[in-house]
Write an enzyme that holds these catalytic residues in place. Sequence first.
Site, PDB file in Angstrom:
ATOM      1  N   LYS A   1      -0.606   6.136  19.268  1.00  0.00           N
ATOM      2  CA  LYS A   1      -1.522   5.239  18.555  1.00  0.00           C
ATOM      3  C   LYS A   1      -2.383   4.467  19.564  1.00  0.00           C
ATOM      4  O   LYS A   1      -2.112   4.484  20.780  1.00  0.00           O
ATOM      5  CB  LYS A   1      -0.705   4.307  17.670  1.00  0.00           C
ATOM      6  CG  LYS A   1       0.048   5.048  16.554  1.00  0.00           C
ATOM      7  CD  LYS A   1       0.872   4.081  15.722  1.00  0.00           C
ATOM      8  CE  LYS A   1       1.527   4.767  14.544  1.00  0.00           C
ATOM      9  NZ  LYS A   1       2.293   3.805  13.700  1.00  0.00           N
TER      10      LYS A   1
ATOM     11  N   TYR B   1      -2.264   8.077   5.595  1.00  0.00           N
ATOM     12  CA  TYR B   1      -1.411   6.986   5.109  1.00  0.00           C
ATOM     13  C   TYR B   1      -1.565   6.767   3.611  1.00  0.00           C
ATOM     14  O   TYR B   1      -1.383   5.653   3.125  1.00  0.00           O
ATOM     15  CB  TYR B   1      -1.733   5.697   5.883  1.00  0.00           C
ATOM     16  CG  TYR B   1      -1.186   5.697   7.301  1.00  0.00           C
ATOM     17  CD1 TYR B   1       0.164   5.910   7.563  1.00  0.00           C
ATOM     18  CD2 TYR B   1      -2.022   5.456   8.385  1.00  0.00           C
ATOM     19  CE1 TYR B   1       0.668   5.903   8.861  1.00  0.00           C
ATOM     20  CE2 TYR B   1      -1.523   5.444   9.704  1.00  0.00           C
ATOM     21  CZ  TYR B   1      -0.176   5.669   9.917  1.00  0.00           C
ATOM     22  OH  TYR B   1       0.333   5.644  11.209  1.00  0.00           O
TER      23      TYR B   1
ATOM     24  N   PHE C   1       0.286  -4.440   4.081  1.00  0.00           N
ATOM     25  CA  PHE C   1      -0.146  -4.280   5.477  1.00  0.00           C
ATOM     26  C   PHE C   1      -1.153  -3.144   5.652  1.00  0.00           C
ATOM     27  O   PHE C   1      -1.624  -2.906   6.757  1.00  0.00           O
ATOM     28  CB  PHE C   1       1.079  -4.042   6.383  1.00  0.00           C
ATOM     29  CG  PHE C   1       1.913  -2.840   6.022  1.00  0.00           C
ATOM     30  CD1 PHE C   1       1.553  -1.558   6.418  1.00  0.00           C
ATOM     31  CD2 PHE C   1       3.074  -2.990   5.266  1.00  0.00           C
ATOM     32  CE1 PHE C   1       2.317  -0.454   6.085  1.00  0.00           C
ATOM     33  CE2 PHE C   1       3.855  -1.887   4.920  1.00  0.00           C
ATOM     34  CZ  PHE C   1       3.461  -0.607   5.326  1.00  0.00           C
TER      35      PHE C   1
ATOM     36  N   ARG D   1      11.684  12.277  15.264  1.00  0.00           N
ATOM     37  CA  ARG D   1      11.894  10.975  14.610  1.00  0.00           C
ATOM     38  C   ARG D   1      12.961  10.181  15.379  1.00  0.00           C
ATOM     39  O   ARG D   1      12.833   8.976  15.568  1.00  0.00           O
ATOM     40  CB  ARG D   1      12.333  11.168  13.154  1.00  0.00           C
ATOM     41  CG  ARG D   1      11.249  11.645  12.226  1.00  0.00           C
ATOM     42  CD  ARG D   1      10.110  10.666  12.059  1.00  0.00           C
ATOM     43  NE  ARG D   1      10.490   9.465  11.334  1.00  0.00           N
ATOM     44  CZ  ARG D   1       9.624   8.549  10.921  1.00  0.00           C
ATOM     45  NH1 ARG D   1       8.322   8.683  11.168  1.00  0.00           N
ATOM     46  NH2 ARG D   1      10.024   7.474  10.282  1.00  0.00           N
TER      47      ARG D   1
ATOM     48  N   THR E   1      10.884   2.306  12.883  1.00  0.00           N
ATOM     49  CA  THR E   1       9.524   1.781  12.676  1.00  0.00           C
ATOM     50  C   THR E   1       9.374   0.361  13.232  1.00  0.00           C
ATOM     51  O   THR E   1       8.366   0.028  13.872  1.00  0.00           O
ATOM     52  CB  THR E   1       9.200   1.748  11.151  1.00  0.00           C
ATOM     53  OG1 THR E   1       9.513   3.020  10.589  1.00  0.00           O
ATOM     54  CG2 THR E   1       7.754   1.394  10.901  1.00  0.00           C
TER      55      THR E   1
ATOM     56  N   ASN F   1       3.351  -0.213  16.979  1.00  0.00           N
ATOM     57  CA  ASN F   1       4.557   0.535  17.346  1.00  0.00           C
ATOM     58  C   ASN F   1       4.290   1.863  18.063  1.00  0.00           C
ATOM     59  O   ASN F   1       5.112   2.780  18.042  1.00  0.00           O
ATOM     60  CB  ASN F   1       5.497   0.696  16.149  1.00  0.00           C
ATOM     61  CG  ASN F   1       4.863   1.453  15.006  1.00  0.00           C
ATOM     62  OD1 ASN F   1       3.720   1.888  15.119  1.00  0.00           O
ATOM     63  ND2 ASN F   1       5.596   1.614  13.925  1.00  0.00           N
TER      64      ASN F   1
ATOM     65  N   HIS G   1       3.334   7.761  16.347  1.00  0.00           N
ATOM     66  CA  HIS G   1       3.620   8.315  15.019  1.00  0.00           C
ATOM     67  C   HIS G   1       4.308   9.670  15.179  1.00  0.00           C
ATOM     68  O   HIS G   1       3.979  10.430  16.095  1.00  0.00           O
ATOM     69  CB  HIS G   1       2.321   8.523  14.227  1.00  0.00           C
ATOM     70  CG  HIS G   1       2.513   9.387  13.011  1.00  0.00           C
ATOM     71  ND1 HIS G   1       2.961   8.885  11.811  1.00  0.00           N
ATOM     72  CD2 HIS G   1       2.366  10.726  12.829  1.00  0.00           C
ATOM     73  CE1 HIS G   1       3.070   9.876  10.934  1.00  0.00           C
ATOM     74  NE2 HIS G   1       2.720  11.007  11.529  1.00  0.00           N
TER      75      HIS G   1
ATOM     76  N   GLU H   1       0.206  16.969   7.571  1.00  0.00           N
ATOM     77  CA  GLU H   1      -0.464  16.173   8.615  1.00  0.00           C
ATOM     78  C   GLU H   1      -1.117  17.066   9.676  1.00  0.00           C
ATOM     79  O   GLU H   1      -2.204  16.759  10.160  1.00  0.00           O
ATOM     80  CB  GLU H   1       0.549  15.221   9.253  1.00  0.00           C
ATOM     81  CG  GLU H   1       0.999  14.123   8.289  1.00  0.00           C
ATOM     82  CD  GLU H   1       2.084  13.219   8.852  1.00  0.00           C
ATOM     83  OE1 GLU H   1       2.484  13.414  10.025  1.00  0.00           O
ATOM     84  OE2 GLU H   1       2.536  12.314   8.128  1.00  0.00           O
TER      85      GLU H   1
HETATM   86  N1  UDP Z   1       3.666  -0.629   9.289  1.00  0.00           N
HETATM   87  C1  UDP Z   1       3.298  -1.955   9.434  1.00  0.00           C
HETATM   88  N2  UDP Z   1       4.062  -2.915   8.822  1.00  0.00           N
HETATM   89  C2  UDP Z   1       5.156  -2.611   8.074  1.00  0.00           C
HETATM   90  C3  UDP Z   1       5.523  -1.251   7.932  1.00  0.00           C
HETATM   91  C4  UDP Z   1       4.747  -0.291   8.552  1.00  0.00           C
HETATM   92  O1  UDP Z   1       2.307  -2.268  10.102  1.00  0.00           O
HETATM   93  O2  UDP Z   1       5.804  -3.534   7.541  1.00  0.00           O
HETATM   94  C5  UDP Z   1       2.859   0.410   9.951  1.00  0.00           C
HETATM   95  C6  UDP Z   1       3.487   0.924  11.240  1.00  0.00           C
HETATM   96  O3  UDP Z   1       2.435   1.194  12.170  1.00  0.00           O
HETATM   97  C7  UDP Z   1       4.136   2.207  10.801  1.00  0.00           C
HETATM   98  C8  UDP Z   1       3.115   2.710   9.787  1.00  0.00           C
HETATM   99  O4  UDP Z   1       2.708   1.537   9.096  1.00  0.00           O
HETATM  100  O5  UDP Z   1       4.361   3.084  11.874  1.00  0.00           O
HETATM  101  C9  UDP Z   1       3.627   3.726   8.803  1.00  0.00           C
HETATM  102  O6  UDP Z   1       4.754   3.206   8.135  1.00  0.00           O
HETATM  103  P1  UDP Z   1       6.027   4.117   7.866  1.00  0.00           P
HETATM  104  O7  UDP Z   1       6.930   3.342   6.939  1.00  0.00           O
HETATM  105  O8  UDP Z   1       5.596   5.471   7.446  1.00  0.00           O
HETATM  106  O9  UDP Z   1       6.743   4.152   9.290  1.00  0.00           O
HETATM  107  P2  UDP Z   1       6.865   5.317  10.383  1.00  0.00           P
HETATM  108  O10 UDP Z   1       6.997   6.613   9.638  1.00  0.00           O
HETATM  109  O11 UDP Z   1       5.625   5.268  11.242  1.00  0.00           O
HETATM  110  O12 UDP Z   1       8.089   4.973  11.169  1.00  0.00           O
HETATM  111 MG    MG Z   2       5.870   7.458   8.089  1.00  0.00          MG
END
Ligand code: UDP
Ligand code: MG
Length: 187
Positions: A45, A85, A93, A121, A127, A148, A151, A162
């Site tokens: 990212k 997304y 958010f 993962r 996350t 974070n 991805h 994706e």
């Molecule tokens: N995110 C955020 N706040 C939150 C949860 C998610 O900013 O409370 C963002 C974060 O960058 C995350 C992305 O949204 O990586 C996608 O969320 P997801 O739940 O799919 O998490 P991931 O699969 O990336 O672990």
């Molecule tokens: Mg995700």
Amino acid sequence: MGGLFWRSALRGLRCGPRAPGPILLVRHSSGGPSWTRERTLVAVKPDGVQRRLVGDVIQRFERRGFTLVGMKMLQAPESVLAEHYQDLQRKPFYPALIRYMSSGPVVAMVWEGYNVVRASRAMIGHTDSAEAAPGTVRGDFSVHISRNVIHASDSVEGAQREIQLWFQSSELVSWADGGQHSSIHPA
Ligand code: UDP
Ligand code: MG
């Protein structure tokens, strides 16, 4: 003495780790192990790119034994981010997430290998940076859930969706004949 050695060695073989079931590992007709060639989308990212973490991420995936089949650096179009997304569109958010993902270039990659979706993962970690285990990318580098670093697709179906969203099929390579057409040694 020799007889004892072989007997205990044979016992060790019989009692050793059991081969995974046929769903996990299917035997080739040639006798070697094989598996469906799973692929996943990984993206460093904008914060990860700005913090010069691209090389570290690539090194982790290479050392883990995965194969890089596609990679590009790009300013992600908002249409791609919206589709990527789409499941989060109603989250509070979401606007901040799109701003963050648009704040600079990302490095998108496709990695291939056995169980690569699940393994990646685990490699990127939770996350939320507060929950991410040390040794994971997020556990080592992420400062906040909203920054974070990386991805990775969360399912095989999600990965297929994706990869098609971020890459043309012509941008992905096949390593299937890599053994025959080696780039390492002169012809
Ligand atoms: N995110 C955020 N706040 C939150 C949860 C998610 O900013 O409370 C963002 C974060 O960058 C995350 C992305 O949204 O990586 C996608 O969320 P997801 O739940 O799919 O998490 P991931 O699969 O990336 O672990
Ligand atoms: Mg995700």
